[in-house]
Design an enzyme around this catalytic site. Structure first.
Site, short mmCIF file in Angstrom:
data_model
loop_
_atom_site.label_atom_id
_atom_site.label_comp_id
_atom_site.label_asym_id
_atom_site.label_seq_id
_atom_site.Cartn_x
_atom_site.Cartn_y
_atom_site.Cartn_z
N ASP A 311 -25.97 0.51 -37.17
CA ASP A 311 -25.89 -0.59 -36.20
C ASP A 311 -27.14 -1.48 -36.13
O ASP A 311 -28.26 -0.98 -36.10
CB ASP A 311 -25.73 -0.03 -34.78
CG ASP A 311 -24.68 1.04 -34.67
OD1 ASP A 311 -23.93 1.23 -35.63
OD2 ASP A 311 -24.64 1.69 -33.62
N PHE A 368 -30.80 6.44 -30.59
CA PHE A 368 -29.53 5.77 -30.88
C PHE A 368 -29.59 4.30 -30.45
O PHE A 368 -30.60 3.82 -29.97
CB PHE A 368 -28.39 6.53 -30.17
CG PHE A 368 -27.79 7.64 -31.00
CD1 PHE A 368 -28.49 8.20 -32.07
CD2 PHE A 368 -26.52 8.14 -30.71
CE1 PHE A 368 -27.93 9.22 -32.84
CE2 PHE A 368 -25.96 9.16 -31.48
CZ PHE A 368 -26.66 9.70 -32.53
N SER A 369 -28.44 3.64 -30.59
CA SER A 369 -28.40 2.17 -30.47
C SER A 369 -28.78 1.64 -29.09
O SER A 369 -28.68 2.34 -28.09
CB SER A 369 -27.01 1.67 -30.84
OG SER A 369 -26.86 1.78 -32.23
N ARG A 427 -23.51 6.05 -24.24
CA ARG A 427 -24.62 5.58 -25.09
C ARG A 427 -24.55 4.07 -25.30
O ARG A 427 -23.59 3.42 -24.94
CB ARG A 427 -24.59 6.28 -26.44
CG ARG A 427 -23.30 6.13 -27.22
CD ARG A 427 -23.36 6.86 -28.56
NE ARG A 427 -22.09 6.77 -29.26
CZ ARG A 427 -21.09 7.61 -29.09
NH1 ARG A 427 -21.19 8.61 -28.25
NH2 ARG A 427 -19.95 7.44 -29.75
N ASP A 428 -25.57 3.53 -25.95
CA ASP A 428 -25.65 2.16 -26.47
C ASP A 428 -25.80 1.08 -25.38
O ASP A 428 -24.93 0.22 -25.21
CB ASP A 428 -24.42 1.82 -27.36
CG ASP A 428 -24.14 2.88 -28.42
OD1 ASP A 428 -25.10 3.58 -28.80
OD2 ASP A 428 -22.98 3.00 -28.85
N GLU A 476 -17.95 2.37 -27.81
CA GLU A 476 -19.28 2.22 -28.41
C GLU A 476 -19.82 0.78 -28.45
O GLU A 476 -19.08 -0.18 -28.56
CB GLU A 476 -19.30 2.71 -29.88
CG GLU A 476 -18.96 4.15 -30.06
CD GLU A 476 -19.24 4.61 -31.50
OE1 GLU A 476 -19.62 5.76 -31.66
OE2 GLU A 476 -19.05 3.82 -32.46
#
Ligand code: FRU
Length: 722
Positions: A311, A368-369, A427-428, A476
């Site tokens: 990503d 993570f993103s 997340r993200d 996501e």
């Protein structure tokens, strides 16, 4: 007493020395045209050793010479046994190379004495992993002088229901992988480790002054030659690295430990592995060949200089620089060890690599993103100096949603000491400034009640966040932004994107998103987890996606980004819709132009036959005439429009495209790893991993079932951005 002890010790060491001098006894190397004196029963082993990988199998590696036992013959479903003649146990160890499925007793190599299985080995991988053979060693000291038989068994018919075996050797030395370490004084910036894509992943830990400072998994290159059949060879240091033994070098910035000693610990290395000997400390990341000049390196798509990329993260424009951070494994060709890589550009075309921006704090706590913004009003209080205060949010998989800030143009980042700022299942984080309510918004993927949502949190200072609402049905990497209509400046919509490239338009009051469309799809194909730049100048909405699945086998890097596109909101007969068009800056790469106007094309004609090249930017307006299909063949890759189905296809992907008055317009961007197609003025975008054939430099326009009219075609050859 003391004297006796010394004598005994001396005797013992003499014995040992003598033992180590005894030559190995090769029980089988599976190099013959058949199994010789071994007996094969059932189907799985056939009548002769395999020569490496079998049909439909992942690449088999780690065996010696040309042949090995591979019970994937006929796939996983076949079963059988392969049995050695009896032999006498004459050395302390039996070393053997084993791989394949991890099914103890079902896919195994057994040592049988007096009808009993006394030792057994099986592969490392259970339902996934790799087809690599690694050394295993049986200590058979207690069996000295006994008669034994080796039986290779495949009784498993499911996933990974096969076994790989090679080079079974009686020896006085153990060859199985064992923990290993090396101390290195840190005299320069980078520690470089050799990587071999497909090798068994090893767990590496760096310690300094007894403290663990870094920990990751890496497919270390052992650089044991796999062409020599000599069993002694792996025991010796190879002065020369065999060709192909290293796929890439994995660098780690160790500059903060300069002057200290760094210990590298590896959980397991096979005997004779040169991985640690090959590690070097250098001023620069080591490379096998000049970076960006590799054969398959995309020429105008962003790729990581080395290692894995997924990503795009933290896209933000600040002080004349477009910042592109990205999910990154610096130590391997495959996904893992998530860091944030970082590059900047002043034109969205050529990118300059910067040091890694975020590194995992500890093993398993991956970065993570996430996204980045400029905190113009210093709401967070993190500001120092005159430059833009950049704040990013990311998912720390071990802690929750975290923020970090930079006062030096994104070159270094400081974690907020109150992290994590949000704890939840998800997340993200996507940060957005919502001007009307004067609050920050975090749009974030959320898994409350085991469903897939995007949740919205709000904050006045980026540090304390309050839950506001959630909307179901998105997965996501959300993106959230407001965009004015191209046709009517006064009409603006909010856009909510998921990772799959589907979006809805609607209203957002700073707390709740109210959609007023169904899900729409602009992008198709190899496109995922896209993000738009925060703070882009002139109200531009510039988007970059991950070209998921665009792979580069044999290269030191893997995966690419899609070209940056400018998103616009336009009226269509179906209502307002997003359009995507490659950013104008890309036109700076255009070189030789071939232009045609008004050409009628019959099925046996190719008006582009005189054009050859590698990188193309093609724009065409096509009157479909009475064709059934027409399109371009770009260096061997067809891009086909089917008139009946109103569908454009390239490689594995299709996308809808409606003609207007029997006319379609297309723009094609062809790079080394992909082709992108924009339909009409950008109402459809498709990214395809169908890569042009390296040696093919031709271009064609074709028609089937009738004649078409090329109202105009411009073909630009493109320069490299590097
Ligand atoms: C999407 C994704 C994100 C995650 C990241 C990990 O591709 O799975 O949800 O943050 O990749 O690399």
């Amino acid at each position: 007493m003391r004297f006796l002890q010394i004598v005994l010790l001396l005797l013992a060491s003499c014995n040992l020395a003598r033992a180590e001098d005894r030559p190995d006894i090769v029980l089988a190397d599976f190099e013959g045209d058949d199994y010789g004196v071994w007996r094969s029963e059932g189907e799985a082993f056939g009548t002769a050793p395999a020569r490496g990988t079998l049909p439909n199998q992942m690449a088999v590696s780690g065996f010696l010479g040309q042949g090995l036992v591979n019970s994937f013959r006929g796939g996983d479903a076949t079963q059988g046994t392969l049995t050695s003649p009896p032999f006498a146990v004459e050395r302390r160890y039996i070393n053997l190379l084993v791989g394949g499925g991890h099914h103890p007793t079902e896919t195994s190599v057994d040592l049988v004495v007096d009808g009993r299985v006394v030792e057994s080995a099986t592969g490392p991988a259970a339902g996934g992993g790799n087809e690599h053979l690694d050394w295993q060693s049986w200590d058979v000291q207690d069996l000295a002088g006994k008669q034994a038989v080796i039986r290779i068994v495949d009784r498993n018919t499911g996933g990974w229901g096969h076994v790989l075996v090679d080079q079974i050797v009686q020896s006085d030395r153990r060859l199985a992988a064992e923990p290993a370490s090396r101390d290195m004084p840190v005299t320069a910036h980078y520690l470089n480790l050799p990587v071999r894509t497909g090798a068994p992943p090893r767990h590496v830990r760096f310690t300094v002054d007894g403290r663990t400072v870094r920990e990751f998994d890496i497919e270390l290159a052992d650089a044991i030659t796999s062409t020599t059949k000599s069993v002694a060879a792996p025991l010796k240091m190879q002065p020369k690295i065999p060709p192909g033994a290293i796929s890439l070098w994995g660098p780690t910035d160790v500059s903060v430990f300069r002057g200290k000693t760094l210990r590298i610990e590896v959980d397991a290395l096979p005997k004779g592995s040169q991985a640690l000997e090959l590690a070097t400390i250098d001023d620069e990341p080591r490379v096998l060949a000049p970076i960006y000049h590799e054969k398959q390196r995309p020429q105008f798509h962003f790729t990581a200089p080395r290692g894995w990329l997924n990503d795009p993260n933290g896209l933000v424009y600040s002080a004349g620089e477009w910042h592109l951070f990205y999910q990154h494994n610096p130590y391997g060709w495959n996904w893992g060890n998530m860091h944030w890589g970082h590059a900047v550009s002043d034109d969205l075309v050529s990118w300059r690599e910067l040091p890694i921006a975020l590194s995992p704090r500890r093993y398993g706590d991956w970065c993570f993103s996430g996204s980045a913004v400029i905190d113009h009003d210093n709401t967070s209080g993190f500001k120092k100096g005159d430059g833009d205060l950049l704040v990013l949010a990311y998912t720390s998989t071990g802690r929750g949603e975290c923020i970090a800030f930079s006062n030096d143009a994104g070159r270094t980042w400081t974690e907020f000491d109150g992290n994590p700022v949000v704890k939840h299942q998800g997340r993200d984080p996507r940060l957005v400034w919502h001007a009307p309510t004067k609050r920050w918004v975090m749009a974030i993927y959320d898994e409350t009640d085991s469903k897939r949502w995007i949740a919205f949190y709000t904050s006045s200072d980026l540090k304390i966040w309050e839950f506001a609402s959630r909307i179901e049905g998105f997965f996501e990497c959300p993106d959230l932004f407001e965009i004015a209509s191209d046709d009517d400046e006064t009409v603006a919509r909010w856009v909510l994107y998921g990772a799959d490239g589907k979006y809805v338009l609607g209203q957002f009051d700073g707390r709740v998103f109210t959609p007023d469309t169904e899900k729409q799809q602009l992008w198709h194909g190899n496109f995922y987890a896209a993000q738009t730049f925060s703070d882009a100048p002139d109200n531009r909405r510039v988007q970059i996606g991950w070209g998921q699945g665009i792979t580069f086998p044999g290269m030191p890097f893997n995966q690419q980004m899609t070209v940056p596109v400018e998103l616009t909101l336009r009226s269509t007969s179906a209502g307002p819709r997003l359009f995507a068009w490659p950013v104008d800056e890309l036109e700076s790469l255009r070189s030789t132009l071939h232009a045609f106007g008004d050409v009628r094309v019959s099925p046996d004609e190719n008006p582009l036959e005189d054009i050859t090249g590698e990188l193309f930017d093609i724009e065409a307006e096509i009157d479909l005439g009475d064709v059934h299909e027409c399109g371009f063949t770009v260096r061997g890759v067809p891009v086909t429009y089917n008139v009946e189905r109103h569908e454009l296809s390239c490689g594995a992907h299709k996308a809808p495209l409606l003609p207007a008055d029997n006319v379609i317009r297309v723009r094609l961007l062809a790079d080394r790893g992909s082709i992108e197609i924009f339909g009409n003025s950008g109402e459809m975008a498709l990214s395809s991993a169908a890569a042009p054939a390296a040696e093919n430099r031709t271009l064609a326009f074709f028609t089937r079932g009738g004649r078409a009219r090329l109202r105009s075609v411009t073909v630009y050859e493109l320069r490299s951005a590097w």
